[in-house]
Motif scaffolding. Sequence first.
Motif, mmCIF file in Angstrom:
data_model
loop_
_atom_site.group_PDB
_atom_site.id
_atom_site.type_symbol
_atom_site.label_atom_id
_atom_site.label_comp_id
_atom_site.label_asym_id
_atom_site.label_seq_id
_atom_site.Cartn_x
_atom_site.Cartn_y
_atom_site.Cartn_z
ATOM 1 N N ALA A 125 17.242 -20.108 -19.653
ATOM 2 C CA ALA A 125 18.149 -19.588 -21.048
ATOM 3 C C ALA A 125 19.675 -20.010 -20.428
ATOM 4 O O ALA A 125 20.320 -20.039 -20.002
ATOM 5 N N GLU A 126 19.185 -22.053 -21.354
ATOM 6 C CA GLU A 126 20.745 -22.695 -21.183
ATOM 7 C C GLU A 126 21.154 -22.749 -22.696
ATOM 8 O O GLU A 126 19.642 -22.986 -23.426
ATOM 9 N N THR A 127 22.018 -23.228 -23.644
ATOM 10 C CA THR A 127 22.239 -24.108 -24.084
ATOM 11 C C THR A 127 22.964 -25.446 -23.970
ATOM 12 O O THR A 127 23.322 -25.823 -22.299
ATOM 13 N N TRP A 128 22.157 -26.063 -24.324
ATOM 14 C CA TRP A 128 22.042 -28.309 -23.505
ATOM 15 C C TRP A 128 22.896 -28.683 -24.599
ATOM 16 O O TRP A 128 23.343 -28.780 -25.244
ATOM 17 N N ASP A 129 23.576 -29.197 -23.394
ATOM 18 C CA ASP A 129 24.782 -30.233 -24.330
ATOM 19 C C ASP A 129 24.057 -31.874 -24.551
ATOM 20 O O ASP A 129 24.014 -32.218 -25.698
ATOM 21 N N LEU A 130 22.806 -31.936 -23.633
ATOM 22 C CA LEU A 130 22.041 -33.150 -23.941
ATOM 23 C C LEU A 130 20.592 -33.298 -22.959
ATOM 24 O O LEU A 130 20.448 -32.683 -22.776
ATOM 25 N N VAL A 131 20.176 -33.302 -24.350
ATOM 26 C CA VAL A 131 18.128 -33.468 -24.337
ATOM 27 C C VAL A 131 17.412 -34.860 -23.568
ATOM 28 O O VAL A 131 17.676 -35.468 -24.947
ATOM 29 N N PHE A 132 16.055 -35.118 -22.610
ATOM 30 C CA PHE A 132 15.786 -36.363 -22.887
ATOM 31 C C PHE A 132 14.402 -36.159 -23.293
ATOM 32 O O PHE A 132 14.006 -35.602 -22.264
ATOM 33 N N ILE A 133 14.292 -36.642 -23.716
ATOM 34 C CA ILE A 133 12.307 -36.041 -24.071
ATOM 35 C C ILE A 133 11.909 -37.804 -23.806
ATOM 36 O O ILE A 133 11.972 -38.551 -24.608
ATOM 37 N N ASP A 134 10.968 -37.410 -23.093
ATOM 38 C CA ASP A 134 10.350 -39.000 -22.540
ATOM 39 C C ASP A 134 8.672 -38.076 -21.997
ATOM 40 O O ASP A 134 8.125 -39.212 -20.530
ATOM 41 N N ALA A 135 8.295 -37.095 -22.480
ATOM 42 C CA ALA A 135 6.453 -37.181 -22.595
ATOM 43 C C ALA A 135 5.421 -37.605 -23.124
ATOM 44 O O ALA A 135 5.747 -38.171 -23.253
ATOM 45 N N ASP A 136 4.475 -36.351 -23.381
ATOM 46 C CA ASP A 136 2.998 -37.757 -24.014
ATOM 47 C C ASP A 136 4.040 -37.136 -25.176
ATOM 48 O O ASP A 136 4.190 -36.863 -25.948
ATOM 49 N N LYS A 137 3.551 -38.574 -26.395
ATOM 50 C CA LYS A 137 4.135 -38.823 -26.983
ATOM 51 C C LYS A 137 3.420 -37.790 -28.178
ATOM 52 O O LYS A 137 3.795 -37.460 -29.683
#
Length: 214
Positions: A125-137
């Motif tokens: 339950a968060e509001t994100w300032d920054l997200v990094f997506i580096d998982a299965d493409k």
Amino acid sequence: MYSADDAQLYADRHTSPESPLLARLNRETHVQLLHARMLSGHAQGRLLSMLSHMVRPRRVLELGTFTGYSALCLAEGLAEAGELHTIEQNPELESRIRRYVAEAGLTGNIHIHIGDARRIVPELAETWDLVFIDADKINNDTYYELVLPQVRPGGFLLIDNVLWGGKVLDGYPVKPSDKDTQAVRAFNAKVQADERVENVLLPLRDGLLLVRKR
């Protein structure tokens, strides 16, 4: 004329060095693990740190921890009392990640989740300032749609490996069985047409897509 390799070597020499802790993690990953190329590495790690310092995020989400290198880089720019949640699906990596997070003195700031991001993200339950997506493409689009509503307006997403070894380039022959390349191509095209965001694709390493939510 210079080559791309020459330019990269020059850029590396004119980029601030990684910390001794990150250098040790970098080397350990390459010596002890398969698929070590999944690690962000020096140049990209310094960019992640720089972007995090620019944003000064209170809440960061990372999908795909691997050995923790990128999480440590992103955590360098956290605002005071900021927190980073990182999700890794491979439980065999957990002890290594926790060891390096502890050595960095960030146990109270970095929260490690082991499991399927598609299940874990809705529980945060968060509001994100920054997200990094580096998982299965192949699931880039799924992760993007999952986290975008949780990103604050003006917040940022970073998506790694969007050049996918050059296979996404026009004219590259893609086999019908190559689902990953098809998925990355489709995802890049979708973000380019997505009016909810602004985006810049950087040809750094294997391609890093910078996205700002409008």
